[in-house]
Design an enzyme around this catalytic site. Structure first.
Site, mmCIF file in Angstrom:
data_model
loop_
_atom_site.group_PDB
_atom_site.id
_atom_site.type_symbol
_atom_site.label_atom_id
_atom_site.label_comp_id
_atom_site.label_asym_id
_atom_site.label_seq_id
_atom_site.Cartn_x
_atom_site.Cartn_y
_atom_site.Cartn_z
ATOM 1 C CB SER A 141 14.913 23.866 -42.610
ATOM 2 O OG SER A 141 13.785 23.174 -41.928
ATOM 3 C CG ASN A 143 12.458 20.225 -40.484
ATOM 4 O OD1 ASN A 143 11.446 21.006 -40.153
ATOM 5 N ND2 ASN A 143 12.654 19.313 -41.787
ATOM 6 C CB SER A 319 -15.375 22.710 6.122
ATOM 7 O OG SER A 319 -16.763 22.993 5.343
#
Length: 466
Positions: A141, A143, A319
Site C-alpha cells: 500500500s 501507507n 554596498s
C-alpha cells in the site's frame, strides 16, 4: 492528439504524454498539485529509496510465488536503472501534495511498469501485461511503501550530510592549529573576560560541530525500522504470510542498511517519531552553526570600528552607496539557511502531531521539510567551508593589543590580591584610564617580577598553582 495516449483510472480517462513513462495518476497529481515547485525529481535519493522498496517488494513476491520469474527480473532491472540515476526526469510530481503520498507511490509504480512494458516489447499503457497496481504495487500500500521509501532516502541523505559536516570540522580544526599561537581576549556577554588563543576559539567551533555527527547518525538509525507488509493500516491485508519480515530482509540486502521489520505494524504505520527526532538533530546543528556564523561576523567586524580580530575572504562589494565596504555575506547566508532549518523543524513537529487514527496523511510536507533541510545544510556547509573558513586570516597585533589594554586581565590577580582589591583595581583603571599593570605596581600589591609572571598572556591560558 498524436502526442498523447489515453489512460484511465477511477475518475475516468486522461491524456498522458505519449513518451512519458509515468501514467494517469501521476498526470492527475501534476494537474492537481502546483504548490512548491520542488518536484520529486529534485530529490534523487528519494527516487532511489522508492526503487529500493519496489525491488525488495518484487523480490519478496517472487520468492513467495506471487510473481513470475521473467516479470520479477524485468522489474528488478528497472529498479536498478532508477538506482543508477536513470529516468529521474519521469518523476514530476510536487513534493507537497494531498493523498498521504499516493501520487508519489503511483508515480514510481507507473514509471517502473511502463519501463518493464518497454522491455517486454509492449506499448506504454498496456497494463494487462505489467500493471502499476497489480504487479509493481503487489502486496503493498502507499501507507507502507511510501514511508519506507522516505526512510531509505533519508538514510542516504544523512550520509551525505555527515560527510559535509566532517569536512567543515576539519577546516575549523586546521584553522585552530594555524592560530594556536595567537593570543586574544575572550569575551562573555560581549564584555572582556580572560585571555585565550584564537586557535582555542576555532578548535571550539570544530568540537561543537563534531558532537552533531553522533547525534545525526544515532537519530538516523531509527529509520531502519520499517512497516513494509503493513499494507493499509498495519493489519497486512492483501500481503501473504511472512511477507513483512522477508521484505525487510530483502530490503536490507539490497540497500546495505540494517533494515528490520517493525514489531507492531499497526503502531508503526501512523508513527512519525523517527522523523521528529532526526529533524531535531538538524535543528540542533543549525542552532550551533548559526551561532558560529554570528561569532565570525563579530570577530571580523570593522575594519576600524569593530573587533577586527580576523579577516573573512572578501566575496563581493558590500554596498551600492558606501565605497570600500565589504560585508560578511557567506556567514550571513548560512545564518539564513539555519533560520529556514529551524522553521522547517516546526513544520515537521506540526505535521507529525497532525496524524489521526491509523495513518499520518501529512507525511508529504514532513518528508519535504526534512529533505529540504538536508539539502540546504549540505549546500551551506560547503559554501561556508569553501568560501569563508579556509580563507580566514588573523590580525595578530590587533588581538595582542586588546589583551594588553584589557581590564579583563585583572581576573588573573584574584588568587594573589583577592577579589575585593582586584575589583578596586578594575574600577580605578576604568575611571582613570590607567593600566591594570601600573596600578598594581603603584599600590605595591605585587612585585614587578611576580606581576610580569602572572600577567604573561601565555600563563593565563591554563590552570596553574599560586
Amino acid at each position: 492528439m498524436e502526442n498523447f495516449r489515453k489512460e484511465s483510472d477511477l475518475l475516468g480517462e486522461l491524456n498522458v504524454p505519449v513518451n512519458a513513462y509515468y501514467g494517469v495518476q501521476t498526470q492527475r497529481a501534476i494537474d492537481n498539485f502546483k504548490i512548491s515547485g520542488q518536484l520529486l525529481s529534485s530529490y534523487p535519493e528519494f527516487i532511489k529509496g522508492l526503487a529500493f522498496v519496489k525491488k525488495a517488494a518484487a523480490k519478496t513476491n517472487y520468492e513467495l510465488g506471487l510473481l513470475d520469474e521473467n516479470l520479477y527480473f524485468k522489474i528488478a532491472e528497472t529498479c536498478d536503472e532508477l538506482i543508477e540515476g536513470k529516468l529521474h526526469d519521469q518523476f514530476p510530481v510536487d513534493m507537497i501534495q494531498g493523498g498521504a503520498g499516493t501520487s508519489i507511490n503511483m508515480n514510481a509504480n507507473e514509471v517502473i511498469a511502463n519501463r518493464v512494458l518497454e522491455k517486454l516489447g509492449k506499448n506504454k499503457g498496456e497494463y494487462e501485461f505489467c500493471s502499476p497496481n497489480d504487479h509493481i504495487n503487489l502486496s503493498q500500500s502507499t501507507n507502507d511503501a511510501y514511508p519506507t521509501a522516505i526512510k531509505m532516502g533519508l538514510l542516504q541523505m544523512n550520509e551525505i550530510l555527515v560527510i559535509k559536516l566532517q569536512k567543515i570540522i576539519e577546516a575549523f580544526r586546521a584553522k585552530g592549529k594555524e592560530f594556536q599561537g595567537i593570543i586574544k581576549m575572550g569575551r562573555t556577554q560581549l564584555q572582556d573576560a580572560v585571555p585565550m588563543t584564537l586557535g582555542q576559539e576555532f578548535e571550539a567551533f570544530a568540537a561543537t560541530l563534531e558532537e552533531d555527527i553522533f547525534k545525526l547518525n544515532n537519530n538516523a538509525n531509527l529509520f531502519v525500522e520499517v512497516n513494509m507488509g503493513a499494507t493499509a493500516i498495519g493489519t497486512g491485508l492483501n500481503a501473504p504470510v511472512g511477507y513483512a519480515r522477508l521484505c525487510a530482509k530483502n530490503l536490507a540486502q539490497i540497500t546495505g542498511y540494517p533494515v528490520i521489520s517493525a514489531p507492531d505494524l499497526v503502531e508503526a504505520t501512523p508513527d512519525t517519531g523517527s522523523y521528529v527526532i532526526y529533524s531535531s538533530a538538524m535543528k540542533r546543528l543549525a542552532v550551533k552553526l548559526s551561532k558560529i556564523c554570528n561569532d565570525l561576523r563579530l570577530l571580523s567586524s570593522g575594519p576600524r570600528a569593530g573587533l577586527f580580530e580576523i579577516n573573512l575572504p572578501p566575496m563581493q562589494p558590500g554596498s551600492s552607496i558606501m565605497p570600500g565596504k565589504v560585508n560578511p555575506v557567506i556567514p550571513e547566508v548560512v545564518n539564513q539557511v539555519c533560520f529556514k532549518v529551524i522553521g522547517n523543524d516546526l513544520t515537521v513537529t506540526f505535521a507529525a502531531e497532525a496524524g489521526q487514527l491509523q495513518l499520518n496523511v501529512m507525511e508529504p510536507v514532513l518528508s519535504h521539510a526534512i529533505m529540504e533541510n538536508i539539502n540546504f545544510l549540505c549546500n551551506a556547509l560547503d559554501t561556508l567551508r569553501e568560501k569563508c573558513v579556509v580563507g580566514i586570516t588573523a590580525n595578530k597585533e590587533v588581538c595582542l593589543n586588546m589583551v594588553k589594554h584589557s581590564i579583563g586581565i585583572v581576573t588573573a590577580l584574584n588568587p594573589y590580591i583577592g577579589y575585593k582589591q582586584s575589583t578596586q583595581i578594575a574600577k580605578e583603571a576604568l575611571e582613570t584610564g590607567k593600566s591594570v599593570y601600573n596600578l598594581v605596581l603603584e599600590k605595591g600589591l605585587l612585585s614587578q617580577e611576580k606581576l610580569d609572571e602572572i600577567l604573561d598572556p601565555a600563563n593565563m591560558l591554563k590552570p596553574h598553582n599560586k
